[in-house]
Design an enzyme around this catalytic site. Structure first.
Site, short mmCIF file in Angstrom:
data_model
loop_
_atom_site.label_atom_id
_atom_site.label_comp_id
_atom_site.label_asym_id
_atom_site.label_seq_id
_atom_site.Cartn_x
_atom_site.Cartn_y
_atom_site.Cartn_z
N GLN A 209 -37.15 -4.68 27.40
CA GLN A 209 -35.66 -4.64 27.77
C GLN A 209 -34.46 -5.89 26.67
OE1 GLN A 209 -34.10 -1.42 29.65
NE2 GLN A 209 -36.83 -0.76 29.35
N ALA A 250 -26.47 0.95 34.27
CA ALA A 250 -27.40 1.08 33.26
C ALA A 250 -27.14 0.19 31.63
CB ALA A 250 -28.13 2.31 33.92
N HIS A 251 -28.76 0.18 31.21
CA HIS A 251 -28.74 -0.32 30.11
C HIS A 251 -28.40 0.80 29.26
CE1 HIS A 251 -33.58 1.70 29.78
NE2 HIS A 251 -32.51 2.44 30.63
N ASN A 252 -27.52 0.19 28.48
CA ASN A 252 -26.96 0.56 26.73
C ASN A 252 -26.20 1.48 26.87
OD1 ASN A 252 -30.44 0.29 26.46
ND2 ASN A 252 -29.38 -0.21 24.57
#
Lengths: 340, 340, 340
Positions: A209, A250-252
């Site tokens: 990540q 969450a990511h992005n």
């Protein structure tokens, strides 16, 4: 009266000074020199306090209020029969909020680094910042002027904060570039690894990540939220967006400016949220979904299709509000009930 | 046998002493002098342990159990064929819980302030209290006797705790008046700012959050919960109310006495919950809703209308349970299925 | 290029070395000596970086990419017209993840105990472990080799960690036996008391929670999760199971191996989850429910009946996916709409 043990008061201020600061006209006969010391609700206000009358349904409470002065609109002012001095404004709620900040400005910082804090020598601490006991500030962290890092908060390597930020007790921040006037409350996690895996012969393998969390100015993040860093590319939060407690980002994920993200919302990976979006509590947004600017999502809804600009949706799967309500009504009719 | 690395045991105790402490009669032929050292489930209990038989469906397990003695009711006692000594009580679950506390009393505190804690000189620490490493206790905090403040917990300015409270590791408490025997677990946030904003020309403006969190006696708050302080007026939690993990309580919520608030529930601003209300996991209660005493809310429900006293509701929007179940059945029938 | 302030890079590596490490064949004409320094997405990759082409719908982005080399499959390789050197593998996503770990290996620990940490003299700290500032390690804790305990993390009495574990900042672990290579992120609570009560004359009485949390190898637990210890018997998490943020695991839950537990899921007491189960965000599993191995639960579903091995379910109450979808369609038809 707010509890002086917890809330430091500024003032008292005269009615005329208050009127000037909140942009109010005084009602006829109001004494400009009347001194007032705090804000309070209509039913609990005392004669030395300012209250607010912003909705006609509270007229009885307004007329019965012991408040020393009442912030209200021109239109509502005509209904008031109590003779209480009125502060007449265009937007009572905004003006009353300004009055609140007037009596309760942010407490001044006590600049310096507590001897029980752990600040890496390579960190740059902006002028006037306050670092509390137990705070841990890693290498190459950069804090703007007048930042407040609460007790036992942790800023990992290279985190950047703009001016006038505050980080609450026991929060953990890493991999983040944060703007000015950002307030992060207690037990918040920013910059943890996103939940990205690939199958492998030995089980799920975490994908590296390698992105960051990039937060604009004037963002406020309440208690126990978790905002993950990007996988490749960044998780981005726009200026003025506000998060209630226990939110999962969450990511992005990309969230625009001035969004309202209520409690316990979860936004899955790579979702893109426009500006001025409002979401109710416990909403879920599926991964890669786009929610257009100005959209509204009703509490507890699950959004699995893109939401166009300005559209309000609800239910799970979420549909435009009118369809959702018709579904609710139809389901009641099926069992011979009417919606109330 | 519980793992002695983690759980300190008191005892062993004789069957007659146990019977006295939990209010049990011994079955015929039970040896009053039999020594027992812990509690355990029917299937894992060893001869030196007490178990419980509280449901006829576990009769086989009861008869097969190696337990040295079994707590049960008069009625169930008649079914037992194993000859195991029985401790016969009116309410086996309550009596067995008492036995558990007999073998596992709260570990004694180690009074004193760890040298790695940071206690403001103006704080008042009740006699016999234990303050662990890394705990941060702000100015004018008042702790009753025998409080335990866990490692890295933070109590901000003027927080008040009654006697025999415990605060878990890494929890953050501010703006709170807390009663006696309150147990707050780890990573909990109490007293953070409520999510109240007004629109302003430059974006949402946080309304000053000038209330407190007022918590009664015997309240227990489990891991990672977030309870906000009031805006004007207080957030109030009544005596004996119990919170599971990751619960979100917004500003000015009032919860009565002896409520059961399961995991991941969210209660929005100014909702009023009566006494003895039970809510299942992941429930959402909308703002300003009133839920009457004795009401029950099924897991995952979303309550957007007031719930009268004693009524059980479920679904989203939540309806009385019978209506909700009929909706579920009707929806299955629509596609030609029967509910099982 | 990943942000070097946050992400330490290894390399650069030649194309042939990368191919060897990820098990790739080079495309015709690819220069084995080409040096590459990081991974990146197709649209942001620079000439010195490796990217991935794993889905034909990204063909345009692949052909337009400036990446120095691209990981792809034999089949997709035939579509690429850009002449970019290709690393041809059986499973591009897995191979690309390996490349990510090659350029970004876990940063080496800095072995030792920070002078601001509090480690009980009876604790056993494995060789090569790093204990950060403010960490609190209780009596009889045992850490395997090369563990990393983050700032202000708390490990209570007798907690056991295997080799190569990491515990994030401000997390709190108690009553837990944890395997090797387990990564627990920030603000996580492990081992808190389960939510078990019996009615008593004075209100709910907490049942002694005498079990542990037993976690296998290679488990990863993301931010702000809460996993309770067992009441009698243990809460058990199998090898390779992965938890996203803000997950609630109640007492005595058993989760098998290699499950994927997405954000904000709640699993109630004594539920038993098999191996390789996948659950979407905000799912709720009722107490004592059994979910068979290989089952899938759609996001936001509420499972109140057992799910057989390999079955996919959705909705609340959850039904097999096909039934759930038919319900959704039927409800739309009721109001004269078609599902899209």
């Amino acid at each position: 009266l707010s509890d002086a043990r917890f809330f430091r008061r500024s003032g008292p201020y005269s009615l005329s000074i208050i009127a000037g600061r909140i942009g109010a006209a005084l009602s006829d006969g109001a004494a400009p020199g009347l001194m007032l010391g705090d804000i309070a609700a209509l039913d609990t206000a005392e004669p030395g306090e300012v209250s607010m009358f912003s909705d006609a349904k509270h007229l009885d409470a307004c007329n019965a209020s012991r408040a020393g002065a009442i912030v209200t609109s021109r239109k509502l002012a005509g209904l008031v029969e109590s003779g209480t001095p009125l502060l007449i404004v265009g937007d009572p709620r905004f003006a009353f909020a300004l009055a609140g900040h007037m009596f309760h400005p942010r407490p001044p910082l006590v600049p310096g680094i507590h001897k029980g804090a752990h600040v890496d020598p390579s960190a740059v601490i902006g002028e006037g910042s306050q670092i509390d006991a137990g705070a841990v500030i890693g290498p190459d962290v950069k804090l703007g002027a007048r930042c407040h890092i609460g007790p036992n908060a942790v800023l990992a390597q290279s985190v950047v904060l703009g001016e006038d930020c505050s980080i609450g007790a026991n929060s953990s921040i890493s991999h983040a570039l944060i703007g000015a006037r950002v307030r992060i409350s207690t037990n918040v996690s920013i910059g943890g690894p996103g939940y990205g895996f690939v199958p492998s012969p030995t089980g799920a393998l975490r994908v590296s990540q390698l992105g960051r969390v990039v937060i604009g100015d004037n963002v406020e993040i309440d208690q126990n939220c978790a905002i993950d860093r990007g996988a490749m590319g960044d998780t981005v939060i726009g200026d003025g967006t506000m998060f209630d407690n226990l939110v999962h980002i969450a990511h992005n994920v990309q969230i625009g400016k001035h969004c309202m993200i209520a409690g316990q919302i979860g936004i899955a990976g790579s979702a893109v949220i426009g500006d001025f979006v409002m979401m109710g509590g416990q909403v879920g947004i599926a991964d890669h979904i786009k929610v257009g600017s100005g959209a509204r999502v009703a509490a507890k809804s699950g959004v699995i299709k893109d939401v166009p600009i300005g559209v309000s949706v609800g239910g799970y799967p979420a549909y435009p509000t009118r369809i959702w309500h018709r579904q609710t009504i139809a389901l009641l009719r099926l069992i011979g009930k009417k919606a109330e």
